[in-house]
Design an enzyme around this catalytic site. Structure first.
Site, PDB file in Angstrom:
ATOM      1  N   SER A 116       0.826  -1.207   0.000  1.00 25.93           N
ATOM      2  CA  SER A 116       0.000   0.000   0.000  1.00 25.93           C
ATOM      3  C   SER A 116       0.856   1.252   0.000  1.00 25.93           C
ATOM      4  CB  SER A 116      -0.850   0.040   1.268  1.00 25.93           C
ATOM      5  OG  SER A 116      -1.686  -1.070   1.334  1.00 25.93           O
ATOM      6  N   HIS A 137      -1.116  -2.657  -7.074  1.00 23.28           N
ATOM      7  CA  HIS A 137      -1.893  -2.347  -5.871  1.00 23.28           C
ATOM      8  C   HIS A 137      -3.375  -2.600  -6.159  1.00 23.28           C
ATOM      9  CE1 HIS A 137      -3.238   0.860  -2.770  1.00 23.28           C
ATOM     10  NE2 HIS A 137      -3.169  -0.326  -2.219  1.00 23.28           N
ATOM     11  N   GLU A 149      -3.917  -0.020  -9.161  1.00 22.90           N
ATOM     12  CA  GLU A 149      -2.944   1.067  -9.231  1.00 22.90           C
ATOM     13  C   GLU A 149      -1.591   0.405  -9.504  1.00 22.90           C
ATOM     14  OE1 GLU A 149      -2.402   3.083  -5.441  1.00 22.90           O
ATOM     15  OE2 GLU A 149      -2.119   4.999  -6.419  1.00 22.90           O
ATOM     16  N   ASN A 187      -3.599   5.881  -1.505  1.00 26.89           N
ATOM     17  CA  ASN A 187      -3.433   5.989  -0.049  1.00 26.89           C
ATOM     18  C   ASN A 187      -2.871   7.337   0.376  1.00 26.89           C
ATOM     19  OD1 ASN A 187      -4.556   3.555   0.884  1.00 26.89           O
ATOM     20  ND2 ASN A 187      -2.795   2.466   0.052  1.00 26.89           N
TER      21      ASN A 187
HETATM   22  P1  NAD Z   1      -3.538  -9.546   6.190  1.00 23.12           P
HETATM   23  O1  NAD Z   1      -3.031  -9.213   7.556  1.00 23.12           O
HETATM   24  O2  NAD Z   1      -4.990  -9.857   6.000  1.00 23.12           O
HETATM   25  O3  NAD Z   1      -2.713 -10.772   5.566  1.00 23.12           O
HETATM   26  C1  NAD Z   1      -1.325 -10.854   5.538  1.00 23.12           C
HETATM   27  C2  NAD Z   1      -0.965 -12.328   5.301  1.00 23.12           C
HETATM   28  O4  NAD Z   1       0.455 -12.420   5.073  1.00 23.12           O
HETATM   29  C3  NAD Z   1      -1.283 -13.238   6.501  1.00 23.12           C
HETATM   30  O5  NAD Z   1      -2.081 -14.323   6.060  1.00 23.12           O
HETATM   31  C4  NAD Z   1       0.096 -13.713   6.963  1.00 23.12           C
HETATM   32  O6  NAD Z   1       0.077 -15.040   7.470  1.00 23.12           O
HETATM   33  C5  NAD Z   1       0.881 -13.635   5.647  1.00 23.12           C
HETATM   34  N1  NAD Z   1       2.329 -13.600   5.822  1.00 23.12           N
HETATM   35  C6  NAD Z   1       3.057 -12.809   6.653  1.00 23.12           C
HETATM   36  N2  NAD Z   1       4.368 -13.078   6.510  1.00 23.12           N
HETATM   37  C7  NAD Z   1       4.460 -14.044   5.561  1.00 23.12           C
HETATM   38  C8  NAD Z   1       5.547 -14.744   4.979  1.00 23.12           C
HETATM   39  N3  NAD Z   1       6.805 -14.504   5.351  1.00 23.12           N
HETATM   40  N4  NAD Z   1       5.299 -15.683   4.026  1.00 23.12           N
HETATM   41  C9  NAD Z   1       4.020 -15.947   3.649  1.00 23.12           C
HETATM   42  N5  NAD Z   1       2.942 -15.307   4.160  1.00 23.12           N
HETATM   43  C10 NAD Z   1       3.173 -14.373   5.123  1.00 23.12           C
HETATM   44  O7  NAD Z   1      -3.101  -8.310   5.282  1.00 23.12           O
HETATM   45  P2  NAD Z   1      -3.805  -7.755   3.937  1.00 23.12           P
HETATM   46  O8  NAD Z   1      -4.844  -6.760   4.308  1.00 23.12           O
HETATM   47  O9  NAD Z   1      -4.142  -8.912   3.043  1.00 23.12           O
HETATM   48  O10 NAD Z   1      -2.603  -6.921   3.295  1.00 23.12           O
HETATM   49  C11 NAD Z   1      -1.562  -7.559   2.576  1.00 23.12           C
HETATM   50  C12 NAD Z   1      -0.821  -6.527   1.735  1.00 23.12           C
HETATM   51  O11 NAD Z   1      -1.750  -5.875   0.856  1.00 23.12           O
HETATM   52  C13 NAD Z   1      -0.161  -5.403   2.566  1.00 23.12           C
HETATM   53  O12 NAD Z   1       1.018  -5.025   1.945  1.00 23.12           O
HETATM   54  C14 NAD Z   1      -1.205  -4.285   2.485  1.00 23.12           C
HETATM   55  O13 NAD Z   1      -0.648  -3.026   2.673  1.00 23.12           O
HETATM   56  C15 NAD Z   1      -1.705  -4.472   1.058  1.00 23.12           C
HETATM   57  N6  NAD Z   1      -3.042  -3.924   0.775  1.00 23.12           N
HETATM   58  C16 NAD Z   1      -4.028  -4.016   1.721  1.00 23.12           C
HETATM   59  C17 NAD Z   1      -5.296  -3.494   1.427  1.00 23.12           C
HETATM   60  C18 NAD Z   1      -6.397  -3.589   2.451  1.00 23.12           C
HETATM   61  O14 NAD Z   1      -7.437  -2.931   2.275  1.00 23.12           O
HETATM   62  N7  NAD Z   1      -6.257  -4.371   3.491  1.00 23.12           N
HETATM   63  C19 NAD Z   1      -5.567  -2.912   0.173  1.00 23.12           C
HETATM   64  C20 NAD Z   1      -4.537  -2.867  -0.779  1.00 23.12           C
HETATM   65  C21 NAD Z   1      -3.272  -3.371  -0.462  1.00 23.12           C
END
Ligand code: NAD
Length: 281
Positions: A116, A137, A149, A187
């Site tokens: 993000s 993104h 994005e 963001n």
């Molecule tokens: P989340 O907390 O729901 O999931 C993260 C996942 O990553 C978990 O299942 C965790 O077990 C896994 N993980 C952590 N370390 C790991 C590793 N070393 N190997 C394999 N898996 C691993 O988070 P999310 O909301 O899905 O966000 C994930 C990414 O997407 C982040 O970079 C976030 O900024 C980005 N993002 C989030 C959103 C949102 O609205 N939540 C929107 C766009 C982008």
């Protein structure tokens, strides 16, 4: 044309990305640290597909589940033409992933991050052939949101941008290509709004419900900023604001203390069952 994709991280974003890829008949290998998380992601995918079909948003004959394989072994993405990293918003974690992918994947595989806010250029610097690194993104919830994005770092090759743009079209999404700056565009604009909404609650001017009511009924937001923060994940919101504050050196991005306290208390929004609102798990 990309036909095999690896997705690292089976949280809400990794699950959604896997779902839309599989619906476009692309073979996906989904990786996470825990089998439980992978099982949850598969169950969520099944339920989401059923709901989309029920609402007529997905053709009844589409059967994406056989396109998905899940594993806790990152080595399983070795034959993928594109790997999308979607793990926790933490630069050190993402660095370790890309350093491993650099060893595992072929030197012409595209490596992408769904971050993000974190610099795609800094992630590109970790790998050999940085021209194949790009930001993709996706928006939350991935199956419903039409935008990707796309972030090009200085090193990103135009053929990498073209491959990702073509894939976005196949997913039925619009790719908008932007430069690599802290928190990119969405963001950079959205998070200060969420932060300000939290400050309004913190100072006692209005409740979370009132803030969201005012912004939906008065400003035409489809969803209030605090309900949206709960959906994004308050830990992710805090990581983005912390990064913006440090990298843009502007006090207006300083996270509201209430946000940090809620994250310390594990009130992360929907994913933990409580944030500004309460959720049934
Ligand atoms: P989340 O907390 O729901 O999931 C993260 C996942 O990553 C978990 O299942 C965790 O077990 C896994 N993980 C952590 N370390 C790991 C590793 N070393 N190997 C394999 N898996 C691993 O988070 P999310 O909301 O899905 O966000 C994930 C990414 O997407 C982040 O970079 C976030 O900024 C980005 N993002 C989030 C959103 C949102 O609205 N939540 C929107 C766009 C982008």
């Amino acid at each position: 044309m990309i036909k095999r994709v690896g997705v690292i991280g089976a949280g809400q974003m990794g699950q959604g990305i896997t779902q839309v890829l599989a619906c476009a008949d692309i073979a996906v290998t989904l990786v996470d640290l825990s089998q439980d998380q992978l099982d949850t992601a598969l169950a969520t995918t099944e339920a989401s597909i059923a709901k989309l079909k029920e609402r007529g948003k997905l053709a009844a004959e589409v059967n994406p589940l056989p396109n998905i394989s899940v594993t806790t072994e990152m080595g399983q993405v070795a034959d993928c033409e594109l790997v999308i990293e979607a793990v926790t918003e933490d630069e050190m974690t993402k660095r370790r992933i890309f350093s491993s992918l650099n060893e595992i994947c072929s030197s012409d595989a595209i490596l992408a991050s769904n971050t993000s806010s974190i610099s795609i250029g800094r992630l590109a610097a970790i790998i050999d052939h940085p021209e194949r690194m790009i930001g993709v993104h996706f928006m939350n919830p991935v199956p419903l949101m039409p935008l990707i994005e796309v972030i090009e770092a200085k090193a990103t090759a135009q053929k990498t941008v073209a491959a990702v743009t073509e894939l976005s079209e196949r997913l039925g999404k619009t790719a908008v290509v932007v430069k690599d700056r802290p928190a990119f565009v969405l963001n950079r604009i959205l998070l200060p709004t969420i932060n300000e909404a939290i400050r309004v609650v913190e100072e006692g001017t209005a409740t979370a419900e009132q803030v969201d009511q005012i912004m939906t009924l008065g400003a035409g937001f489809p969803m209030g900023p605090l309900a949206l923060a709960d959906m994004i994940g308050l830990d992710t919101c805090l990581s983005i604001l912390d990064l913006m504050f440090v990298e843009l050196k502007d006090p207006r991005y300083l996270p509201a203390p209430m946000l940090r306290e809620m994250v310390i208390d594990q009130q992360l929004g929907r994913k933990s069952g409580v944030g500004f609102y309460r959720y049934d798990q």
